[in-house]
Every structure is written in structure tokens, then in C-alpha cells.
Enzyme design. Structure first.
Site, short mmCIF file in Angstrom:
data_model
loop_
_atom_site.label_atom_id
_atom_site.label_comp_id
_atom_site.label_asym_id
_atom_site.label_seq_id
_atom_site.Cartn_x
_atom_site.Cartn_y
_atom_site.Cartn_z
N LYS A 75 -38.34 20.97 -42.17
CA LYS A 75 -38.28 20.97 -43.97
C LYS A 75 -39.61 21.58 -44.35
O LYS A 75 -40.52 21.21 -44.00
CB LYS A 75 -37.96 19.39 -44.29
CG LYS A 75 -36.78 18.77 -43.71
CD LYS A 75 -35.41 19.26 -44.62
CE LYS A 75 -35.58 18.47 -45.77
NZ LYS A 75 -34.16 18.77 -46.61
N GLU A 135 -41.39 14.94 -46.56
CA GLU A 135 -39.86 15.45 -46.46
C GLU A 135 -39.47 15.63 -45.17
O GLU A 135 -38.23 15.58 -44.77
CB GLU A 135 -39.97 16.73 -47.06
CG GLU A 135 -40.22 16.71 -48.59
CD GLU A 135 -39.09 16.85 -49.27
OE1 GLU A 135 -38.00 16.50 -48.91
OE2 GLU A 135 -39.38 16.71 -50.73
#
Length: 348
Positions: free
Chosen positions: A323, A329
Site C-alpha cells: 500500500k 496504511e
């Protein structure tokens, strides 16, 4: 994955049982599912993931793309699926005859998994603000896909919608002032009409985590985690003590302003990371997701729609080390790549 932006102190929501005119709604049992992303280099094989899904009584999975090597292992498992498609297919479906949508289904979906396992097609994820080039094509492509399902006799069993970031709301405080961003209304209002006509939900991605890390001065951790607290805010004679429900009701108010009163809301992403930034931890991730699951399975609903089941998909099945963006994240996984739970959440 969407960011919920606050320019004023946060609203918080909770439930004090109150009853309103629910003639447009009916009580349904909510379903909890999990998003199964694949932006990683160390993910276990799909067969291993499916064993984890079955062992943990997860009833529903969202796949962001219908890759055959991921889709086919789900065949015959009884696991319900929400299936997305690549953005590049959206203009093609929109600008072609219905036969093109039929061929896409028959080539990319149904050779690998039975139609009776597919519950939703999710056409586009956070398109309106993240990939606005495709905005013009969302409703035409959804309509063509729906017509294709009608043609092959599956439209009553498979719903079609599109998933959106919380930021399509330009105003959310107080939540009864919830209003859609004027920049997306030209695309969103026709979508709402389609959803109303076909009995499909407005799909939204809701992350109180982002409100907390972006506004820690105004957003308390307990309110973001759905923990009970002494603070209760009132709006339109309704009581609010957690942020998740507030996000949902803000969408309901925004839809009402557009004359769309009976459309259900479905949460296609929500979650909390286990590391990568202050506030992200295993403990907080467990607390948030466990609270979400309990409320959903108990059909609590929201203050504006009490007792109305809310379908929710937690993000994410595994950490995804591919990601982009901030470090956190990459750390939304409920399971480690070794198949061990990051925390002991229950799905039933």
C-alpha cells in the site's frame, strides 16, 4: 480508503432508543464481512485465506478485483461475495451495448464462481473524488451491468452499486446538516435515483480513525472507538455518543436533502490500524472492530434509523505491505500473513 475531514469540533453519536417514521425501511439482520485486499508481496495463498474465513465464521468477503486465481477458490464455499472491477472497465461498459456487460460477466465472473454466491457488484471505489475521470461513467456502467443481470435472470439476487469516500459530504456538522459536495452532485443524484429504483444500498467507506488522528484536540479516542463515555451530543432530538453512527446518519440526512429517503446505507470499508502512527495499536484495533461487530450483529442501527440492520465490511483481511501512503496504511490486517489473528475478534 477515505479520510473524514473536520473543520469544527467533532460530532459524536450513540443510541438512545427513539422511534421515527420508518415506513420506508424494514428491519433486516445485519451481516459482517471483511475486505480481502491484495496489495502485498507476502500474502498467504487464497486457499489459506479461505480456510481462515471459514474457521472464523466470516460470512461475506469483498474482493476489489475479480482476479481468477483469487475468485475461483471461493467457488462452492458458500461465502458471499462483493466483487469489484478494474476502473478501466467502467467506460467500456458504460459506452457499450448491454451484451458487452453480459460477456464481461460470463468471461470474468461466472466461470469462476456461482452466481448464487455473488451478492453485490461494486462498480468503482471512491471514484468521485479520487479518480474523477471515471465519474461520468459510473451510473451508465452500473445501469448496463444491472440490465445485463436482468437479461440473464439474476437482477433480483445480485445488487449493483458503487462505493464512496466519506468526503463526498461537504458538510457533516452538525450531522443533520449533512450535505453532498456540490462537485459530485451531478453524478451522485442520478446514482441515488438508480439505487432507489433498484433497491440497492448507498455504499460508503467510514473511518473514525482518520478523524481522530487529524483532530485529536477535538475528537476523543473513546468516541472514535465507540466506547461509552459521559459526553453525549444532541442533534434533532437524537443523542450521539460515537462517531461511526454519526457518519452514517450524516449520509442519511444528505440523501434526504436530495429527496432520497428510503435508500439503505452499507459500509463497504471501516477499520483501525494496528501500528504505524500514534493511536494505531493492536488494542485500539481490537476495541474498534469488536465494537463495530457487536453493534452490527445486535441490529442496533443508528439514532435516526434504530433497529435497522447495517451491513458492514471490516478492512482488512491482511496487512498489505504494498500500500502507498503513510506507514499505517499497511497495517489494517485482522490476520497476520502467518494466519494468526492480530487480536481475538469474534464474527458471531
Amino acid at each position: 480508503m477515505s479520510f473524514w475531514l473536520y473543520t469544527v469540533p467533532s460530532f459524536f453519536i450513540g443510541i438512545i432508543p427513539q422511534f421515527h417514521n420508518l415506513c420506508d425501511f424494514f428491519a433486516v439482520e445485519a451481516t459482517i464481512g471483511v475486505c480481502y485486499g491484495h496489495v502485498g508481496t507476502n500474502l498467504p495463498p487464497p486457499a489459506v485465506a479461505i480456510n481462515l474465513i471459514k474457521a472464523n465464521n466470516i460470512l461475506r468477503i469483498r474482493l476489489f478485483n475479480p482476479h481468477p486465481e483469487v475468485l475461483q477458490p471461493f467457488s462452492g464455499t458458500g461465502i458471499e461475495l462483493l466483487i469489484g472491477g478494474p476502473n478501466e472497465i467502467i467506460p467500456i461498459l458504460a459506452n457499450s451495448l448491454v451484451t458487452t456487460s453480459i460477456k464481461w460477466l460470463q468471461s470474468n465472473i461466472f466461470p469462476y464462481v456461482s452466481p448464487n454466491q455473488v451478492k453485490y457488484f461494486v462498480v468503482g471505489n471512491e471514484i468521485f473524488l479520487k479518480d474523477p475521470f471515471y465519474s461520468l461513467y459510473i451510473v451508465p456502467s452500473i445501469s448496463k451491468l444491472y440490465q445485463a443481470l436482468q437479461t440473464i435472470g439474476l437482477a433480483t439476487n445480485i445488487k449493483v452499486s458503487s462505493s464512496h469516500a466519506s468526503t463526498i459530504l461537504s458538510n457533516s456538522y452538525p450531522l443533520s446538516s449533512g450535505t453532498f459536495d456540490s462537485n459530485v452532485k451531478q453524478f451522485l443524484v442520478p446514482l441515488l435515483q438508480f439505487l432507489s429504483d433498484t433497491g440497492s444500498p448507498l455504499m460508503v467507506n467510514v473511518y473514525p480513525f482518520f478523524a481522530y488522528i487529524n483532530n485529536p484536540k477535538y475528537v476523543s479516542l473513546d468516541h472514535a472507538l465507540l466506547n461509552k463515555s459521559a459526553y453525549i451530543e444532541h442533534d434533532k432530538n437524537l443523542a450521539y455518543d460515537n462517531m461511526f453512527d454519526a457518519s452514517i446518519d450524516a449520509f442519511v440526512y444528505a440523501m434526504e436533502k436530495e429527496g432520497s429517503n428510503g435508500i439503505p446505507v452499507m459500509v463497504t470499508e471501516t477499520g483501525w490500524p494496528t501500528s504505524g502512527i500514534d493511536g494505531a495499536s493492536i488494542s485500539n484495533a481490537f476495541t474498534y472492530n469488536e465494537n463495530i461487530v457487536r453493534r452490527a450483529l445486535n441490529n442496533v442501527g443508528t439514532a435516526k434509523r434504530p433497529g435497522i440492520g447495517l451491513d458492514i465490511l471490516l478492512f482488512d483481511m491482511f496487512d498489505e505491505n504494498g500500500k502507498s501512503g503513510e506507514e499505517f496504511e499497511k497495517h489494517f490486517g485482522i490476520f497476520g500473513d502467518n494466519g494468526i489473528k492480530a487480536y481475538n475478534i469474534r464474527f458471531n
